[in-house]
Design an enzyme around this catalytic site. Structure first.
Site, short mmCIF file in Angstrom:
data_model
loop_
_atom_site.label_atom_id
_atom_site.label_comp_id
_atom_site.label_asym_id
_atom_site.label_seq_id
_atom_site.Cartn_x
_atom_site.Cartn_y
_atom_site.Cartn_z
CE LYS A 13 -2.23 -0.88 3.85
NZ LYS A 13 -1.58 -2.15 4.24
NE ARG A 88 -3.93 -1.12 10.20
CZ ARG A 88 -2.85 -0.48 9.83
NH1 ARG A 88 -2.93 0.62 9.13
NH2 ARG A 88 -1.67 -0.94 10.17
NE ARG A 127 7.32 -3.55 5.75
CZ ARG A 127 6.05 -3.17 5.85
NH1 ARG A 127 5.38 -2.84 4.76
NH2 ARG A 127 5.44 -3.19 7.02
NE ARG A 153 6.70 -1.09 10.37
CZ ARG A 153 5.55 -0.90 9.71
NH1 ARG A 153 5.56 -0.28 8.54
NH2 ARG A 153 4.40 -1.33 10.20
NE ARG A 164 2.08 -5.16 11.27
CZ ARG A 164 2.95 -4.87 10.32
NH1 ARG A 164 4.09 -5.53 10.25
NH2 ARG A 164 2.70 -3.93 9.45
#
Ligand code: AMP
Length: 210
Positions: A13, A88, A127, A153, A164
């Site tokens: 996104k 969300r 990532r 992260r 998540r």
């Protein structure tokens, strides 16, 4: 163009939002990036958000909604915006609808990026994120965009990714039906080359929202 991007973590996104923002000359508003910028600056908002973010949980709606409401008062949204990571959950989607109805500027479209769970886990584990501009990257030591240092992260670590995904399924996925019922939903596969996905998204958006 007033646009919301929806999709599981790792669907791209943020990357797509940057290209779409450049294409339509509108700001990319990422609630995750705003929280991370506050965290980095050590603001009370950042301190408040950190424990939720590190655990892969959602920050309280009251905090997030106020932050977005404030952001949508800035002058740069006059010609539209791309919201990435907000709403969300359905309660946030209802708040957004009310904020925009008050200004008589409803959403033009909601773009969903779909991706299978196995691919999400692979992507998120690899990532890295820039400490300065938060741009995601893979396989590099320095940010390809600004040259800043990259880091993993906390919430891209394996144990948090699972949570998540659960949060996405339980709390965020219901907004897909919400927006389908509103006649706003466009779904694009998040598999493939970044530029091909952007091109598909733009042609779909140009059909529905002029
Ligand atoms: P993201 O960068 O979009 O993956 O967001 C990172 C984290 O920021 C999320 O896991 C949440 O803890 C928090 N966050 C971002 N957007 C929202 C939102 N709309 N509502 C609640 N928490 C959010």
């Amino acid at each position: 163009m007033r646009l919301v991007l929806v999709g599981p973590p790792g669907a791209g996104k943020g990357t797509q939002a940057q290209f779409l923002a450049a294409h339509y000359s509108i700001p990319h508003i990422s609630t995750g990036d705003i929280f991370r910028a506050n965290l980095k600056a050590g603001t009370p908002l950042g301190v408040q958000a950190q424990s939720f973010m590190d655990r892969g949980e959602l920050v309280a709606d009251s905090v997030t909604n106020e932050m977005v409401k404030d952001r949508l008062t800035h002058d740069d949204v006059a010609n539209g915006f791309i919201l990435d990571g907000f709403p969300r959950n359905v309660a946030q989607a209802e708040v957004l609808r009310a904020i925009l109805a008050e200004k008589d500027t409803p959403l033009n479209a909601v773009l969903e990026f779909s991706l299978a769970n196995e691919e999400i886990v692979t992507r998120l584990s690899a990532r890295r994120t820039c400490k300065d501009c938060f741009q995601p990257s893979v396989g590099v030591d320095k940010c390809p965009s600004c040259g800043g240092d990259v880091y993993q992260r906390e919430d891209d670590k394996a144990e948090v990714i699972t949570r998540r995904l659960e949060v996405y399924q339980d709390q965020t996925a219901p907004i897909i039906s919400f927006y389908r019922n509103e006649g706003l939903l466009i779904t694009v596969s998040a598999l493939g080359k970044v530029e091909d996905i952007t091109a598909l998204a733009i042609s779909a958006l140009n059909r529905v929202a002029q």
